[in-house]
Design a protein around this motif. Structure first.
Motif, PDB file in Angstrom:
ATOM      1  N   UNK A  43       0.812  -1.220   0.000  1.00 53.67           N
ATOM      2  CA  UNK A  43       0.000   0.000   0.000  1.00 53.67           C
ATOM      3  C   UNK A  43       0.844   1.269   0.000  1.00 53.67           C
ATOM      4  N   UNK A  44       2.174   1.098   0.025  1.00 53.55           N
ATOM      5  CA  UNK A  44       3.077   2.260   0.086  1.00 53.55           C
ATOM      6  C   UNK A  44       2.755   3.110   1.327  1.00 53.55           C
ATOM      7  N   UNK A  45       2.391   2.445   2.403  1.00 53.81           N
ATOM      8  CA  UNK A  45       2.024   3.094   3.668  1.00 53.81           C
ATOM      9  C   UNK A  45       3.270   3.144   4.545  1.00 53.81           C
ATOM     10  N   UNK A  46       4.027   4.234   4.437  1.00 52.61           N
ATOM     11  CA  UNK A  46       5.324   4.299   5.109  1.00 52.61           C
ATOM     12  C   UNK A  46       5.204   4.356   6.634  1.00 52.61           C
ATOM     13  N   UNK A  47       4.129   4.935   7.147  1.00 52.99           N
ATOM     14  CA  UNK A  47       3.953   4.997   8.599  1.00 52.99           C
ATOM     15  C   UNK A  47       3.774   3.603   9.183  1.00 52.99           C
ATOM     16  N   UNK A  48       2.845   2.837   8.629  1.00 55.29           N
ATOM     17  CA  UNK A  48       2.616   1.472   9.104  1.00 55.29           C
ATOM     18  C   UNK A  48       3.806   0.576   8.799  1.00 55.29           C
ATOM     19  N   UNK A  49       4.498   0.847   7.703  1.00 52.31           N
ATOM     20  CA  UNK A  49       5.700   0.080   7.358  1.00 52.31           C
ATOM     21  C   UNK A  49       6.706   0.155   8.503  1.00 52.31           C
ATOM     22  N   UNK A  50       6.929   1.349   9.011  1.00 55.23           N
ATOM     23  CA  UNK A  50       7.888   1.532  10.106  1.00 55.23           C
ATOM     24  C   UNK A  50       7.386   0.889  11.397  1.00 55.23           C
ATOM     25  N   UNK A  51       6.085   1.012  11.666  1.00 60.78           N
ATOM     26  CA  UNK A  51       5.516   0.450  12.891  1.00 60.78           C
ATOM     27  C   UNK A  51       5.687  -1.064  12.922  1.00 60.78           C
ATOM     28  N   UNK A  52       5.288  -1.721  11.849  1.00 57.97           N
ATOM     29  CA  UNK A  52       5.370  -3.182  11.821  1.00 57.97           C
ATOM     30  C   UNK A  52       6.812  -3.658  11.790  1.00 57.97           C
ATOM     31  N   UNK A  53       7.675  -2.954  11.079  1.00 58.01           N
ATOM     32  CA  UNK A  53       9.082  -3.343  11.060  1.00 58.01           C
ATOM     33  C   UNK A  53       9.701  -3.212  12.439  1.00 58.01           C
ATOM     34  N   UNK A  54       9.423  -2.109  13.128  1.00 55.27           N
ATOM     35  CA  UNK A  54       9.980  -1.919  14.475  1.00 55.27           C
ATOM     36  C   UNK A  54       9.542  -3.038  15.406  1.00 55.27           C
ATOM     37  N   UNK A  55       8.276  -3.435  15.314  1.00 57.55           N
ATOM     38  CA  UNK A  55       7.777  -4.507  16.167  1.00 57.55           C
ATOM     39  C   UNK A  55       8.439  -5.834  15.815  1.00 57.55           C
ATOM     40  N   UNK A  56       8.591  -6.095  14.508  1.00 66.18           N
ATOM     41  CA  UNK A  56       9.228  -7.337  14.086  1.00 66.18           C
ATOM     42  C   UNK A  56      10.677  -7.394  14.559  1.00 66.18           C
ATOM     43  N   UNK A  57      11.384  -6.283  14.454  1.00 68.25           N
ATOM     44  CA  UNK A  57      12.780  -6.245  14.901  1.00 68.25           C
ATOM     45  C   UNK A  57      12.876  -6.494  16.398  1.00 68.25           C
ATOM     46  N   UNK A  58      11.946  -5.932  17.173  1.00 64.21           N
ATOM     47  CA  UNK A  58      11.942  -6.125  18.620  1.00 64.21           C
ATOM     48  C   UNK A  58      11.704  -7.593  18.974  1.00 64.21           C
ATOM     49  N   UNK A  59      10.723  -8.204  18.300  1.00 64.16           N
ATOM     50  CA  UNK A  59      10.427  -9.620  18.556  1.00 64.16           C
ATOM     51  C   UNK A  59      11.636 -10.480  18.209  1.00 64.16           C
ATOM     52  N   UNK A  60      12.290 -10.169  17.107  1.00 66.12           N
ATOM     53  CA  UNK A  60      13.458 -10.956  16.705  1.00 66.12           C
ATOM     54  C   UNK A  60      14.573 -10.820  17.733  1.00 66.12           C
ATOM     55  N   UNK A  61      14.812  -9.619  18.241  1.00 73.06           N
ATOM     56  CA  UNK A  61      15.867  -9.436  19.244  1.00 73.06           C
ATOM     57  C   UNK A  61      15.554 -10.239  20.507  1.00 73.06           C
ATOM     58  N   UNK A  62      14.291 -10.244  20.901  1.00 75.45           N
ATOM     59  CA  UNK A  62      13.903 -11.028  22.085  1.00 75.45           C
ATOM     60  C   UNK A  62      14.127 -12.512  21.857  1.00 75.45           C
ATOM     61  N   UNK A  63      13.786 -12.988  20.674  1.00 76.35           N
ATOM     62  CA  UNK A  63      14.023 -14.392  20.363  1.00 76.35           C
ATOM     63  C   UNK A  63      15.512 -14.698  20.308  1.00 76.35           C
ATOM     64  N   UNK A  64      16.298 -13.715  19.880  1.00 74.42           N
ATOM     65  CA  UNK A  64      17.738 -13.905  19.829  1.00 74.42           C
ATOM     66  C   UNK A  64      18.313 -14.218  21.198  1.00 74.42           C
ATOM     67  N   UNK A  65      17.758 -13.588  22.232  1.00 68.51           N
ATOM     68  CA  UNK A  65      18.224 -13.865  23.600  1.00 68.51           C
ATOM     69  C   UNK A  65      17.869 -15.296  24.006  1.00 68.51           C
ATOM     70  N   UNK A  66      16.720 -15.798  23.502  1.00 71.16           N
ATOM     71  CA  UNK A  66      16.353 -17.194  23.788  1.00 71.16           C
ATOM     72  C   UNK A  66      17.326 -18.147  23.105  1.00 71.16           C
ATOM     73  N   UNK A  67      17.688 -17.829  21.857  1.00 65.29           N
ATOM     74  CA  UNK A  67      18.602 -18.691  21.119  1.00 65.29           C
ATOM     75  C   UNK A  67      19.950 -18.793  21.828  1.00 65.29           C
ATOM     76  N   UNK A  68      20.345 -17.687  22.449  1.00 62.06           N
ATOM     77  CA  UNK A  68      21.649 -17.652  23.124  1.00 62.06           C
ATOM     78  C   UNK A  68      21.709 -18.677  24.254  1.00 62.06           C
ATOM     79  N   UNK A  69      20.548 -19.027  24.818  1.00 56.99           N
ATOM     80  CA  UNK A  69      20.522 -19.986  25.913  1.00 56.99           C
ATOM     81  C   UNK A  69      20.211 -21.401  25.472  1.00 56.99           C
ATOM     82  N   UNK A  70      20.136 -21.638  24.161  1.00 60.93           N
ATOM     83  CA  UNK A  70      19.808 -22.964  23.634  1.00 60.93           C
ATOM     84  C   UNK A  70      21.050 -23.660  23.108  1.00 60.93           C
TER      85      UNK A  70
END
Length: 246
Positions: A43-70
């Protein structure tokens, strides 16, 4: 833009054996937000693009900490590092509003998640969603071929039937993933049903037009099906503004 068609086989992930079904439930919020990035890019919706990307990056970083303990195999460690590279690539593409590169990074990430869950999950709605997007993209390509040089008419009909079957399969599987992947199924149930019915109706209309034997008449309906599909996905993932016009 078709996500499935861009995705290439990531055979490396077939070697992953340390993951459990709980692991994939943990990753569903990531997949949901990656779908949000995709809808926003479409949709070329740059505002929502940033919102969803920021959330995805945060979730990935949190999962990265889980991987570190596996305890991970060498192949798994490589896979995690590659995914980290693709997430960083997505972040850069979003920052610079490079929509082509956003599509490219999403394709690799979606293929990764598909390969990761393949040994444990027989059928997943996200995979059917991507498959419908790909198959409908092929129907659109044929519909816009004015001279009908790409395929025979029977193959055109088969392409439509394949897309329709995939859509129905997706509809069957989606309710089982309402909590983490498609929260809109519960939070905005009426809108979710309305937008799904709208896709159904456009597919019926397309099939009726197809029966007339003139593929040039299907061009407009092709685009409407895609719009209704995006509207439905937007509702499912809790897109900030579904932008539904029915």
């Amino acid at each position: 833009m078709s996500l499935y068609r861009l995705a290439f086989p990531l055979l490396l992930f077939a070697c992953l054996t340390g993951c459990t079904e709980d692991f994939f439930v943990d990753l569903e919020p990531l997949e949901r937000d990656l779908l949000g990035v995709w809808v926003a890019a479409e949709r070329q919706d740059t505002t929502s693009l940033s919102i969803f990307n920021d959330r995805a990056q945060l979730i990935w970083r949190r999962n990265g900490r889980k991987f570190a303990g596996m305890t991970l195999s060498r192949e798994e460690q490589v896979a995690i590092r590659l995914t980290e590279v693709w997430m960083k690539g997505l972040d850069e593409a979003v920052e610079f509003r490079n929509f082509r590169q956003v599509d490219h990074q999403l394709a690799q990430l979606h293929a990764t998640l598909r390969e990761l869950r393949a040994p444990l999950v027989e059928a997943h709605p996200a995979d059917q969603l991507y498959a419908f997007d790909d198959r409908w993209g092929w129907v659109e390509e044929i519909s816009h071929d004015q001279l009908m040089c790409l395929v025979e008419w029977s193959e055109y009909e088969e392409a439509f039937q394949a897309a329709k079957t995939t859509w129905r399969h997706f509809r069957t599987l989606a309710p089982g993933h309402a909590e983490n992947l498609f929260p809109g199924l519960a939070a905005t149930a009426p809108e979710a049903e309305i937008t799904a019915i709208a896709v159904d109706a456009e597919l019926v209309l397309f099939e009726d037009i197809l029966s007339l034997g003139n593929h040039t008449l299907t061009t407009e309906t092709c685009g409407t099906v895609r719009q209704r599909f995006l509207d439905h996905v937007a509702v499912l993932i809790g897109y900030p503004e579904a932008d539904i016009t029915l």
